[in-house]
Design a protein around this motif. Structure first.
Motif, PDB file in Angstrom:
ATOM      1  N   ARG A  56       0.820  -1.207   0.000  1.00  0.00           N
ATOM      2  CA  ARG A  56       0.000   0.000   0.000  1.00  0.00           C
ATOM      3  C   ARG A  56       0.859   1.265   0.000  1.00  0.00           C
ATOM      4  O   ARG A  56       1.796   1.395   0.783  1.00  0.00           O
ATOM      5  N   ASP A  57       0.510   2.176  -0.910  1.00  0.00           N
ATOM      6  CA  ASP A  57       1.179   3.470  -1.078  1.00  0.00           C
ATOM      7  C   ASP A  57       2.597   3.344  -1.627  1.00  0.00           C
ATOM      8  O   ASP A  57       3.359   4.318  -1.595  1.00  0.00           O
ATOM      9  N   ARG A  58       2.947   2.168  -2.141  1.00  0.00           N
ATOM     10  CA  ARG A  58       4.269   2.007  -2.756  1.00  0.00           C
ATOM     11  C   ARG A  58       4.131   1.877  -4.276  1.00  0.00           C
ATOM     12  O   ARG A  58       3.327   1.077  -4.755  1.00  0.00           O
ATOM     13  N   CYS A 104       0.135   1.781  -7.928  1.00  0.00           N
ATOM     14  CA  CYS A 104       0.214   1.943  -6.481  1.00  0.00           C
ATOM     15  C   CYS A 104      -0.964   1.187  -5.859  1.00  0.00           C
ATOM     16  O   CYS A 104      -2.063   1.736  -5.738  1.00  0.00           O
ATOM     17  N   THR A 106      -3.844  -0.282  -3.683  1.00  0.00           N
ATOM     18  CA  THR A 106      -4.546   0.252  -2.512  1.00  0.00           C
ATOM     19  C   THR A 106      -5.672  -0.648  -2.029  1.00  0.00           C
ATOM     20  O   THR A 106      -6.180  -0.445  -0.926  1.00  0.00           O
ATOM     21  N   ARG A 128       7.350   5.354  -0.189  1.00  0.00           N
ATOM     22  CA  ARG A 128       5.915   5.609  -0.217  1.00  0.00           C
ATOM     23  C   ARG A 128       5.659   6.754  -1.196  1.00  0.00           C
ATOM     24  O   ARG A 128       6.532   7.585  -1.448  1.00  0.00           O
ATOM     25  N   ARG A 129       4.443   6.833  -1.701  1.00  0.00           N
ATOM     26  CA  ARG A 129       4.186   7.830  -2.742  1.00  0.00           C
ATOM     27  C   ARG A 129       4.213   9.265  -2.230  1.00  0.00           C
ATOM     28  O   ARG A 129       4.314  10.186  -3.024  1.00  0.00           O
ATOM     29  N   THR A 132       8.757   9.819  -3.064  1.00  0.00           N
ATOM     30  CA  THR A 132       9.332   8.693  -3.796  1.00  0.00           C
ATOM     31  C   THR A 132      10.838   8.823  -4.009  1.00  0.00           C
ATOM     32  O   THR A 132      11.430   8.013  -4.724  1.00  0.00           O
ATOM     33  N   ASP A 292       5.832  -2.200  10.808  1.00  0.00           N
ATOM     34  CA  ASP A 292       5.658  -0.755  10.680  1.00  0.00           C
ATOM     35  C   ASP A 292       5.857  -0.009  11.996  1.00  0.00           C
ATOM     36  O   ASP A 292       5.935   1.222  12.010  1.00  0.00           O
TER      37      ASP A 292
END
Length: 347
Positions: A56-58, A104, A106, A128-129, A132, A292
């Motif tokens: 997620r978000d990568r 990306c 989600t 992560r976006r 980057t 995380d």
């Protein structure tokens, strides 16, 4: 022409259920075991929760095998044409300076859509976006060379864990799905790709110095011998490895499986595949669930790199050949060739 086996799957998600079309579900993707495209899709539905935690978000590259494991794979580094409107992107910059809109992930429907296009492995960037250009994940790839195997990689991984502990970093191991091991560590997104790569070099050097007969940081294959290569260049911009929970393009449909340090000594890559992993996830949960929450910094490791450069003359190491020449990088010349040229010049 539409496949006779096309079906529409209803996939749950944060914005309500989505309908995703699955075509040719009965196509055999892994002939050795008779595993079909439909089974791969169902596998990704079963592990969607932990996999989305990884992706997620990568920005994420897709390694696609539209003709199955025996066909020719290719990478999709840009969002494929015809993507549904709910598929989100992140803008990335390649070493060349060019940019691209990268997938990306989600939600589960994105995983199913990608799997329907023949995706086996998801290859997320270590960023992560939101930013980057600054990784939030340090990655170390333990790559057994000819004459070595998974058992050797496990031995090297044990020493790597010690070095990471000394650096104040928490390492999280996973099988590569082949003979290797990947170890990831969460870091604060405060350093650029060059600094993170230097950090990996400093860590890898210490591991190799403690196990000189088993581990190496030598970029040139002719110098590696029968040792495990700590591939520091996987930390370079635009280099990725298969994510945890990804299916690998191997005959047994093995999976890159997250494990704990306690269980690593007793596992084998073949323990984890498309058919076994969903049950293991139900039984044991996600071995990397706390990742995380274990965020570290690179101050200590970059201090090691600076000291190596200042006190031992150990600076940067070669980049892959497709990269532009980088500041401080040594010559990208195969050692035997460099010796031959030097000998000819002196003669």
């Amino acid at each position: 022409m539409a496949s006779k086996s096309a079906v529409v799957l209803t996939v749950p998600g944060p914005h309500g259920p989505r309908e995703v079309r699955l075509t040719s579900a009965d196509r055999v993707y892994f002939p050795e075991r008779g595993i079909t495209k439909g089974e791969v899709v169902e596998y990704y539905r079963a592990v969607a929760e932990p996999l989305l935690g990884v992706l997620r978000d990568r920005p994420t590259n897709l390694k696609r095998y539209p003709d199955g494991v025996d066909g020719e794979p290719f990478y999709s580094k840009r969002l494929p044409k015809g993507a549904p409107d709910y598929v989100e992107t992140a803008r990335v910059t390649f070493p060349s300076g060019r940019t691209a809109e990268s997938l990306c992930p989600t939600e589960q429907a994105v995983l199913v859509w990608a799997a329907n296009m023949g995706t086996f492995d998801f290859h997320p960037w270590p960023v992560r976006r939101a930013d980057t250009d600054r990784p939030d994940e340090l990655r170390i790839d333990l790559d057994p060379q000819p004459g070595t195997d998974f058992a050797d990689a496990k031995e090297v991984a044990g020493v790597l864990r010690e070095v990471l502990d000394e650096a104040g970093l928490v390492g999280w191991p996973k099988t590569s799905g082949g003979r290797g091991i990947h170890v990831f560590s969460r870091i604060r997104a405060e350093w650029d790709f060059i600094a993170v790569r230097h950090a990996v070099i400093a860590i890898a050097r210490r591991v190799a110095e403690r196990l000189p007969a088993k581990a190496t940081v030598d970029w040139w294959k002719e110098e590696r011998g029968e040792r495990v290569f700590l591939d520091y260049n996987q930390a370079a911009r635009d280099r990725t490895v298969a994510s945890a929970w990804s299916v690998r393009g191997r005959p047994r449909a093995t999976v890159s499986m997250p494990v704990t340090w306690d269980t690593l000594p007793d596992v084998e890559p073949e323990d984890f595949d498309v058919r076994t992993v969903p049950g293991l996830f139900v039984e044991r949960g996600d071995p990397h669930k706390g990742m995380d929450d274990a965020i570290g910094g690179l101050e200590t490791v970059l201090g090691w790199y600076a000291a190596d450069e200042r006190d031992r003359g150990l600076g940067d190491l070669p980049y892959p050949p497709e990269y532009p020449k980088m500041p401080g990088e040594p010559m990208r010349v195969q050692p035997s060739r460099a010796r031959r040229v030097t000998s000819e010049d002196s003669g």
